[in-house]
Write a protein that holds these residues in place. Sequence first.
Motif, PDB file in Angstrom:
ATOM      1  N   TYR A  32      48.100  25.851  29.883  1.00 34.18           N
ATOM      2  CA  TYR A  32      48.842  26.365  30.787  1.00 34.18           C
ATOM      3  C   TYR A  32      50.294  26.717  29.628  1.00 34.18           C
ATOM      4  O   TYR A  32      51.082  27.775  29.941  1.00 34.18           O
ATOM      5  N   LYS A  33      50.405  26.088  28.393  1.00 34.13           N
ATOM      6  CA  LYS A  33      51.718  26.380  27.762  1.00 34.13           C
ATOM      7  C   LYS A  33      51.404  27.663  27.094  1.00 34.13           C
ATOM      8  O   LYS A  33      52.330  28.494  27.021  1.00 34.13           O
ATOM      9  N   ASN A  34      50.082  27.984  26.757  1.00 35.58           N
ATOM     10  CA  ASN A  34      49.985  29.198  26.030  1.00 35.58           C
ATOM     11  C   ASN A  34      49.957  30.491  27.073  1.00 35.58           C
ATOM     12  O   ASN A  34      50.080  31.397  26.673  1.00 35.58           O
ATOM     13  N   MET A  35      49.338  30.142  28.439  1.00 37.96           N
ATOM     14  CA  MET A  35      49.096  31.499  29.194  1.00 37.96           C
ATOM     15  C   MET A  35      50.194  31.652  30.254  1.00 37.96           C
ATOM     16  O   MET A  35      50.556  32.888  30.558  1.00 37.96           O
ATOM     17  N   ALA A  36      50.823  30.529  30.489  1.00 38.81           N
ATOM     18  CA  ALA A  36      51.852  30.478  31.714  1.00 38.81           C
ATOM     19  C   ALA A  36      53.053  31.700  31.399  1.00 38.81           C
ATOM     20  O   ALA A  36      53.021  32.454  32.264  1.00 38.81           O
ATOM     21  N   PRO A  37      53.572  31.838  30.334  1.00 40.44           N
ATOM     22  CA  PRO A  37      54.573  32.975  30.030  1.00 40.44           C
ATOM     23  C   PRO A  37      53.947  34.259  30.298  1.00 40.44           C
ATOM     24  O   PRO A  37      54.738  35.117  30.873  1.00 40.44           O
ATOM     25  N   ASN A  38      52.713  34.513  29.717  1.00 33.65           N
ATOM     26  CA  ASN A  38      52.451  35.698  29.994  1.00 33.65           C
ATOM     27  C   ASN A  38      51.884  36.162  31.408  1.00 33.65           C
ATOM     28  O   ASN A  38      52.053  37.403  31.747  1.00 33.65           O
ATOM     29  N   LEU A  39      51.438  35.060  32.174  1.00 38.09           N
ATOM     30  CA  LEU A  39      51.004  35.260  33.422  1.00 38.09           C
ATOM     31  C   LEU A  39      52.537  35.624  34.258  1.00 38.09           C
ATOM     32  O   LEU A  39      52.258  36.278  35.147  1.00 38.09           O
ATOM     33  N   ILE A  40      53.326  34.894  33.997  1.00 35.89           N
ATOM     34  CA  ILE A  40      54.668  35.117  34.731  1.00 35.89           C
ATOM     35  C   ILE A  40      55.113  36.421  34.562  1.00 35.89           C
ATOM     36  O   ILE A  40      55.444  37.125  35.358  1.00 35.89           O
ATOM     37  N   PHE A  41      55.006  36.914  33.332  1.00 32.51           N
ATOM     38  CA  PHE A  41      55.612  38.156  32.994  1.00 32.51           C
ATOM     39  C   PHE A  41      54.568  39.273  33.677  1.00 32.51           C
ATOM     40  O   PHE A  41      55.134  40.150  34.133  1.00 32.51           O
ATOM     41  N   TYR A  42      53.219  38.857  33.736  1.00 34.47           N
ATOM     42  CA  TYR A  42      52.728  39.907  34.426  1.00 34.47           C
ATOM     43  C   TYR A  42      52.763  39.987  36.086  1.00 34.47           C
ATOM     44  O   TYR A  42      52.980  40.894  36.922  1.00 34.47           O
ATOM     45  N   ALA A  43      52.984  38.830  36.571  1.00 30.01           N
ATOM     46  CA  ALA A  43      53.364  38.601  37.854  1.00 30.01           C
ATOM     47  C   ALA A  43      54.442  39.248  38.336  1.00 30.01           C
ATOM     48  O   ALA A  43      54.998  39.696  39.430  1.00 30.01           O
ATOM     49  N   GLY A  44      55.557  39.162  37.325  1.00 30.23           N
ATOM     50  CA  GLY A  44      57.058  39.845  37.485  1.00 30.23           C
ATOM     51  C   GLY A  44      57.017  41.347  37.710  1.00 30.23           C
ATOM     52  O   GLY A  44      57.789  41.994  38.023  1.00 30.23           O
ATOM     53  N   LYS A  45      55.893  41.835  37.299  1.00 29.00           N
ATOM     54  CA  LYS A  45      55.667  43.169  37.746  1.00 29.00           C
ATOM     55  C   LYS A  45      55.674  43.643  39.225  1.00 29.00           C
ATOM     56  O   LYS A  45      55.964  44.485  39.520  1.00 29.00           O
ATOM     57  N   PHE A  46      55.163  42.670  39.852  1.00 28.17           N
ATOM     58  CA  PHE A  46      55.079  42.562  41.274  1.00 28.17           C
ATOM     59  C   PHE A  46      56.196  41.981  42.088  1.00 28.17           C
ATOM     60  O   PHE A  46      56.284  42.524  43.298  1.00 28.17           O
ATOM     61  N   VAL A  47      56.353  40.966  41.652  1.00 28.94           N
ATOM     62  CA  VAL A  47      57.098  40.182  42.801  1.00 28.94           C
ATOM     63  C   VAL A  47      58.476  39.659  41.697  1.00 28.94           C
ATOM     64  O   VAL A  47      58.495  39.855  40.424  1.00 28.94           O
TER      65      VAL A  47
END
Length: 188
Positions: A20-35
Motif C-alpha cells: 500500500y505504501k509503495n503503490m497507493a501514491p502512484n495509483l492515486i495519481f493515476y486515478a486523478g487523471k479520471f476523477v
Amino acid sequence: MRERVILEENKELLEFKELYKNMAPNLIFYAGKFVDKATAEDLVQDVFLRLWQKRTPLFLKEGLKTYLYRSIQHACLDYLKHQEVEDAYCQAIINRIKMEELDYYSHDIPSVFEEDERLIRIYEELEKLPQTCRTIFVMSYLEERKAADIAHLMNISKRTVEAQLYKALKILKRNLLPLHILLFTCYL
C-alpha cells in the motif's frame, strides 16, 4: 502451531502495508487523471480494501501491479458512469422544477385559466424569446439536453448556453409574473 499462524498473518499484513505504501501514491495519481483527488484517494482505498479481503492476488506478485492499475481504472469508470446517471437524473429534476416554476408564474386563481390555457400562455411567451435564446431553452428544458450537448450542437461555448438559459428564464418570469399579479388583484 497457533504462533506460526499468527506470524504468517503478521507477515502478510506487513507485506500488504508495504505494498500500500509503495503503490497507493502512484495509483492515486493515476486515478486523478479520471476523477478529483478526494475521489481518487477513496477509490484507491476501496480497491486495496477489496484486495485485502480477497487476499488471493497477493500471491500473484508478478501481475499485481497490472491488477491494481486495472482495478483502479475500472473503479474510476464505474464511478464516472454512476455520476453520469446521477447528473442526468438531477438535470431532469431541475428541468421539471423550472418548468413548474414557469407554470406557477403563469398560474393564477384556478377558475380563471385552465391548465391547457396556462401552457398555451407559456408557449406564447416562449415564441417571443429571441431565436437563439428560444432554441437553447427548448433544447434544454423540453428536449432535456445537457448544456455541453447543446454547446456542441450549436458550436458555441457551454457558458454561452448557460447565459442564454438564464436570460430566457429571466424574460419568461418577467413576462409571466405581471399576468399573475394582474389577474390575482382583479379577483380580490
